[in-house]
Write a protein that holds these residues in place. Structure first.
Motif, PDB file in Angstrom:
ATOM      1  N   ALA A   1      -0.165   2.233  11.676  1.00  0.00           N
ATOM      2  CA  ALA A   1      -0.856   1.482  10.622  1.00  0.00           C
ATOM      3  C   ALA A   1      -2.307   1.219  11.019  1.00  0.00           C
ATOM      4  O   ALA A   1      -3.177   1.078  10.158  1.00  0.00           O
ATOM      5  CB  ALA A   1      -0.135   0.168  10.348  1.00  0.00           C
TER       6      ALA A   1
ATOM      7  N   GLN B   1       3.267   3.210   7.950  1.00  0.00           N
ATOM      8  CA  GLN B   1       2.554   2.074   7.376  1.00  0.00           C
ATOM      9  C   GLN B   1       2.686   0.818   8.222  1.00  0.00           C
ATOM     10  O   GLN B   1       2.126  -0.214   7.889  1.00  0.00           O
ATOM     11  CB  GLN B   1       3.072   1.797   5.954  1.00  0.00           C
ATOM     12  N   THR B   2       3.456   0.911   9.299  1.00  0.00           N
ATOM     13  CA  THR B   2       3.630  -0.238  10.184  1.00  0.00           C
ATOM     14  C   THR B   2       3.436   0.213  11.626  1.00  0.00           C
ATOM     15  O   THR B   2       3.402   1.410  11.924  1.00  0.00           O
ATOM     16  CB  THR B   2       5.044  -0.851  10.042  1.00  0.00           C
TER      17      THR B   2
END
Length: 183
Positions: free
Chosen positions: A109, A104-105
């Motif tokens: 992402a 998610q990063t």
């Protein structure tokens, strides 16, 4: 790109970049630029350091319109397979990262969701497969008959072209008949 692997690889990397640029705006592929760039740079380094051969005129046996047809189709299919393969590899990397609670990063992402990656990879493979079929199993043997007097000799290039064809045929068959999706 007709005479040796150095020239073929050089042209195939050009086709990978050209296909990426053609697809870039339509599919918003900004996130794929680092992968394409690293891949092309790595392949070009290997190409120059390992495969380099000075340009020489083609031998008489290679002077055939079928050689041109065979090589152009093989390069186009290789470029499309490469783009599809990169997207498929990113699918697996993102799936694994998400399963581990990451993804998610950072760079992942920026990569689209798994549901967005799958439809990007499959059409590239579905396009490349009939082109590869024509290049490897039709134009190649016709050219080989013209140049060497035999359609098929089971040399490593011919054998691996056939193995590649069988693997992609199985993959596309599974997608079309069994509804195989995702990883």
């Amino acid at each position: 790109p007709w005479g040796n692997m150095y020239e073929f690889t050089l042209t195939a990397t050009f086709v990978v970049v050209a296909l990426y640029l053609l697809m870039h705006r339509r599919f918003a592929l900004d996130w794929m630029a680092p992968v394409i760039t690293l891949f092309v740079l790595a392949v070009l380094m290997v190409d120059v350091l390992v495969l380099y051969e000075p340009v020489t005129p083609l031998r008489d046996a290679l002077q055939s319109p079928w050689l041109v047809i065979h090589v152009v189709a093989a390069i186009l299919a290789t470029g499309a397979f490469t783009i599809g393969g990169m997207v498929s590899a990113l699918y697996l990397v993102k799936e694994r990262a998400l399963g581990a609670g990451r993804g998610q990063t950072g760079y992942l992402a920026r990569v689209p969701s798994l549901a967005g990656l799958d439809p990007l990879a499959y059409p590239r493979h579905a396009f490349a497969f009939p082109v590869w079929t024509f290049a490897a199993l039709i134009a190649g043997p016709i050219w080989a008959q013209y140049a060497w007097g035999r359609y098929w000799g089971w040399d490593p290039k011919e054998t691996w072209a056939f193995i590649t064809w069988v693997v992609y045929a199985g993959y596309l068959h599974a997608r079309a008949t069994a509804g195989w999706k995702g990883n």
